[in-house]
Write a protein that holds these residues in place. Structure first.
Motif, PDB file in Angstrom:
ATOM      1  N   GLU A  41       0.832  -1.202   0.000  1.00 21.05           N
ATOM      2  CA  GLU A  41       0.000   0.000   0.000  1.00 21.05           C
ATOM      3  C   GLU A  41       0.864   1.249   0.000  1.00 21.05           C
ATOM      4  O   GLU A  41       0.596   2.212  -0.737  1.00 21.05           O
ATOM      5  CB  GLU A  41      -0.937   0.010   1.206  1.00 21.05           C
ATOM      6  CG  GLU A  41      -1.853   1.222   1.215  1.00 21.05           C
ATOM      7  CD  GLU A  41      -2.856   1.214   2.355  1.00 21.05           C
ATOM      8  OE1 GLU A  41      -3.776   2.053   2.324  1.00 21.05           O
ATOM      9  OE2 GLU A  41      -2.716   0.379   3.275  1.00 21.05           O
ATOM     10  N   ARG A  54       2.264   1.785  -3.467  1.00 21.25           N
ATOM     11  CA  ARG A  54       1.244   2.257  -4.408  1.00 21.25           C
ATOM     12  C   ARG A  54       0.929   3.728  -4.188  1.00 21.25           C
ATOM     13  O   ARG A  54       0.841   4.521  -5.139  1.00 21.25           O
ATOM     14  CB  ARG A  54      -0.034   1.419  -4.253  1.00 21.25           C
ATOM     15  CG  ARG A  54      -1.181   1.889  -5.130  1.00 21.25           C
ATOM     16  CD  ARG A  54      -2.383   0.964  -5.017  1.00 21.25           C
ATOM     17  NE  ARG A  54      -2.900   0.869  -3.663  1.00 21.25           N
ATOM     18  CZ  ARG A  54      -3.727   1.753  -3.097  1.00 21.25           C
ATOM     19  NH1 ARG A  54      -4.121   2.820  -3.788  1.00 21.25           N
ATOM     20  NH2 ARG A  54      -4.167   1.583  -1.859  1.00 21.25           N
ATOM     21  N   LEU A  55       0.745   4.121  -2.916  1.00 24.48           N
ATOM     22  CA  LEU A  55       0.345   5.495  -2.630  1.00 24.48           C
ATOM     23  C   LEU A  55       1.453   6.495  -2.946  1.00 24.48           C
ATOM     24  O   LEU A  55       1.177   7.590  -3.457  1.00 24.48           O
ATOM     25  CB  LEU A  55      -0.053   5.620  -1.157  1.00 24.48           C
ATOM     26  CG  LEU A  55      -1.319   4.873  -0.730  1.00 24.48           C
ATOM     27  CD1 LEU A  55      -1.566   5.050   0.753  1.00 24.48           C
ATOM     28  CD2 LEU A  55      -2.522   5.345  -1.535  1.00 24.48           C
ATOM     29  N   VAL A  56       2.693   6.139  -2.659  1.00 26.25           N
ATOM     30  CA  VAL A  56       3.788   7.099  -2.817  1.00 26.25           C
ATOM     31  C   VAL A  56       4.414   7.024  -4.205  1.00 26.25           C
ATOM     32  O   VAL A  56       4.645   8.058  -4.847  1.00 26.25           O
ATOM     33  CB  VAL A  56       4.864   6.877  -1.731  1.00 26.25           C
ATOM     34  CG1 VAL A  56       6.060   7.812  -1.961  1.00 26.25           C
ATOM     35  CG2 VAL A  56       4.280   7.106  -0.343  1.00 26.25           C
ATOM     36  N   ARG A  92       1.582   7.483  -7.375  1.00 27.02           N
ATOM     37  CA  ARG A  92       0.675   8.637  -7.359  1.00 27.02           C
ATOM     38  C   ARG A  92       1.165   9.668  -8.367  1.00 27.02           C
ATOM     39  O   ARG A  92       2.343  10.052  -8.381  1.00 27.02           O
ATOM     40  CB  ARG A  92       0.644   9.247  -5.955  1.00 27.02           C
ATOM     41  CG  ARG A  92      -0.173  10.538  -5.869  1.00 27.02           C
ATOM     42  CD  ARG A  92       0.028  11.208  -4.520  1.00 27.02           C
ATOM     43  NE  ARG A  92      -0.561  12.532  -4.486  1.00 27.02           N
ATOM     44  CZ  ARG A  92      -1.783  12.810  -4.075  1.00 27.02           C
ATOM     45  NH1 ARG A  92      -2.559  11.831  -3.668  1.00 27.02           N
ATOM     46  NH2 ARG A  92      -2.234  14.038  -4.073  1.00 27.02           N
ATOM     47  N   TYR A 128       9.482   7.317   0.059  1.00 29.03           N
ATOM     48  CA  TYR A 128       9.024   5.941   0.293  1.00 29.03           C
ATOM     49  C   TYR A 128       9.951   5.224   1.264  1.00 29.03           C
ATOM     50  O   TYR A 128       9.497   4.615   2.236  1.00 29.03           O
ATOM     51  CB  TYR A 128       8.948   5.158  -1.018  1.00 29.03           C
ATOM     52  CG  TYR A 128       8.762   3.679  -0.774  1.00 29.03           C
ATOM     53  CD1 TYR A 128       7.503   3.152  -0.537  1.00 29.03           C
ATOM     54  CD2 TYR A 128       9.852   2.821  -0.721  1.00 29.03           C
ATOM     55  CE1 TYR A 128       7.332   1.795  -0.264  1.00 29.03           C
ATOM     56  CE2 TYR A 128       9.695   1.468  -0.450  1.00 29.03           C
ATOM     57  CZ  TYR A 128       8.438   0.963  -0.223  1.00 29.03           C
ATOM     58  OH  TYR A 128       8.277  -0.371   0.071  1.00 29.03           O
ATOM     59  N   ARG A 150      -2.349   7.805   4.242  1.00 29.48           N
ATOM     60  CA  ARG A 150      -3.599   7.798   3.465  1.00 29.48           C
ATOM     61  C   ARG A 150      -4.271   9.170   3.481  1.00 29.48           C
ATOM     62  O   ARG A 150      -4.818   9.623   2.470  1.00 29.48           O
ATOM     63  CB  ARG A 150      -4.560   6.765   4.030  1.00 29.48           C
ATOM     64  CG  ARG A 150      -4.119   5.319   3.880  1.00 29.48           C
ATOM     65  CD  ARG A 150      -5.093   4.404   4.591  1.00 29.48           C
ATOM     66  NE  ARG A 150      -4.647   3.024   4.658  1.00 29.48           N
ATOM     67  CZ  ARG A 150      -4.702   2.265   5.740  1.00 29.48           C
ATOM     68  NH1 ARG A 150      -5.194   2.760   6.880  1.00 29.48           N
ATOM     69  NH2 ARG A 150      -4.278   1.023   5.710  1.00 29.48           N
ATOM     70  N   PHE A 167      -2.211  11.350   1.008  1.00 28.83           N
ATOM     71  CA  PHE A 167      -2.105  10.887  -0.371  1.00 28.83           C
ATOM     72  C   PHE A 167      -3.429  10.408  -0.951  1.00 28.83           C
ATOM     73  O   PHE A 167      -3.543  10.232  -2.161  1.00 28.83           O
ATOM     74  CB  PHE A 167      -1.081   9.745  -0.464  1.00 28.83           C
ATOM     75  CG  PHE A 167       0.348  10.205  -0.411  1.00 28.83           C
ATOM     76  CD1 PHE A 167       1.068  10.408  -1.572  1.00 28.83           C
ATOM     77  CD2 PHE A 167       0.969  10.445   0.803  1.00 28.83           C
ATOM     78  CE1 PHE A 167       2.382  10.833  -1.531  1.00 28.83           C
ATOM     79  CE2 PHE A 167       2.283  10.870   0.854  1.00 28.83           C
ATOM     80  CZ  PHE A 167       3.000  11.076  -0.314  1.00 28.83           C
ATOM     81  N   GLY A 168      -4.423  10.168  -0.097  1.00 26.28           N
ATOM     82  CA  GLY A 168      -5.661   9.579  -0.570  1.00 26.28           C
ATOM     83  C   GLY A 168      -5.571   8.063  -0.512  1.00 26.28           C
ATOM     84  O   GLY A 168      -4.490   7.484  -0.443  1.00 26.28           O
ATOM     85  N   TYR A 169      -6.728   7.420  -0.563  1.00 25.49           N
ATOM     86  CA  TYR A 169      -6.762   5.964  -0.421  1.00 25.49           C
ATOM     87  C   TYR A 169      -6.505   5.260  -1.750  1.00 25.49           C
ATOM     88  O   TYR A 169      -5.914   4.198  -1.786  1.00 25.49           O
ATOM     89  CB  TYR A 169      -8.114   5.525   0.161  1.00 25.49           C
ATOM     90  CG  TYR A 169      -8.252   5.870   1.621  1.00 25.49           C
ATOM     91  CD1 TYR A 169      -8.077   4.910   2.593  1.00 25.49           C
ATOM     92  CD2 TYR A 169      -8.542   7.179   2.024  1.00 25.49           C
ATOM     93  CE1 TYR A 169      -8.200   5.216   3.940  1.00 25.49           C
ATOM     94  CE2 TYR A 169      -8.660   7.503   3.363  1.00 25.49           C
ATOM     95  CZ  TYR A 169      -8.492   6.514   4.323  1.00 25.49           C
ATOM     96  OH  TYR A 169      -8.599   6.841   5.645  1.00 25.49           O
ATOM     97  N   GLY A 170      -6.972   5.840  -2.835  1.00 30.17           N
ATOM     98  CA  GLY A 170      -6.784   5.229  -4.136  1.00 30.17           C
ATOM     99  C   GLY A 170      -7.577   3.937  -4.282  1.00 30.17           C
ATOM    100  O   GLY A 170      -8.352   3.546  -3.407  1.00 30.17           O
TER     101      GLY A 170
END
Length: 262
Positions: free
Chosen positions: A116, A119-121, A124, A170, A193, A196-199
């Motif tokens: 996770e 993916r988020l960092v 994005r 990261y 989260r 960066f948002g949950y995505g």
């Protein structure tokens, strides 16, 4: 050919550790093997080695009958692609395997925290600015946006020097999260989260659920074993907590398998 070269000058039994059979957009720890490459590797093992399940591997090691060309294929964590992708390949070629499950994640439909975070960092596209709190310490974030040129993919590996601000961020967050206790780590991820948002989470990137583990075990080629409950590094825990992680994970695996696990 690769397998032959690798083991040409060093005989002896080996245990191979896989995680994912997939091609994710980012894989900073090199946990994934592409399905086509995995099929080539398993075919090579079948041709040049003696594949054994872990139970037989250990039993023969203990009684002194383990062949020098023995190989055991294992998977850590319990990703759903172990069922969807790896199992058909293993069955078609005739190679057994053992999947060590992080039982606390089963059925959660949540990514493992390191996936996770990546993916988020790392994938994005939008800019991000603010601060996150990890383990009681604040990390300032100031990331520019990425050009809109299709899907974001990252080939960077975390053991390489970071090349970008995203990669540096990261690794800094990962390095702090990995030693935290479960509750503190979840609070740190939640702080990420919020900024960066949950995505969107793909159902191909999560651990199996109980029904999928049952399907994984169908037939005779795949076994399961315990890989702790929370995936906390055991060396960071007191001995009593280490024992609890191991015993609870083993009990959960025995319930799933319907038999004792040695």
């Amino acid at each position: 050919r690769y397998i032959r070269r690798l083991f040409a000058d060093r005989g002896g039994p080996v245990i191979l550790m896989f995680h994912r059979i997939a091609d994710p957009a980012c894989d900073p720890w090199g946990l994934s093997v592409a399905p086509s490459r995995f099929e080539e590797q398993i075919s090579g093992l079948k041709a040049w080695r003696i594949p054994l399940c872990m139970n037989d591997f250990v039993k023969q090691l203990e009684d002194g009958t383990l062949p020098q060309l023995a190989v055991a294929v294992t998977f850590d964590d319990g990703y759903v692609d172990n069922l969807r992708v790896a199992k058909p390949i293993l069955e078609a070629i005739g190679v057994p395997a053992t999947v060590f499950l992080t039982t606390g994640y089963l059925g959660t439909q949540k990514e493992f925290w390191w996936d996770e975070l990546a993916r988020l960092v790392l994938t994005r596209r939008e800019a991000a600015a603010g601060a996150i709190v990890v383990g009681g310490r604040s990390i300032v974030v100031d990331l520019p946006g990425l050009p809109d040129r299709g899907a974001v993919r990252s080939t960077w590996r975390a053991w390489q020097p970071p090349r970008t601000a995203r990669e540096r961020l990261y690794f800094e967050i990962w390095d702090r999260l990995r030693v935290l206790e479960l509750r503190d780590r979840e609070e740190g991820i939640e702080s990420v989260r919020r900024l960066f948002g949950y995505g969107l989470i793909s159902d191909a990137d999560v651990p199996m659920n109980a029904e999928e583990v049952t399907r994984l075990l169908a037939g005779t080629g795949i076994e399961i074993g315990a890989h702790s409950v929370t995936h906390q590094p055991l060396t960071t825990l007191p001995v009593s907590e280490r024992r609890r992680e191991i015993e609870r994970s083993r009990a959960a695996c025995e319930a799933l398998a319907g038999k004792s696990i040695t």
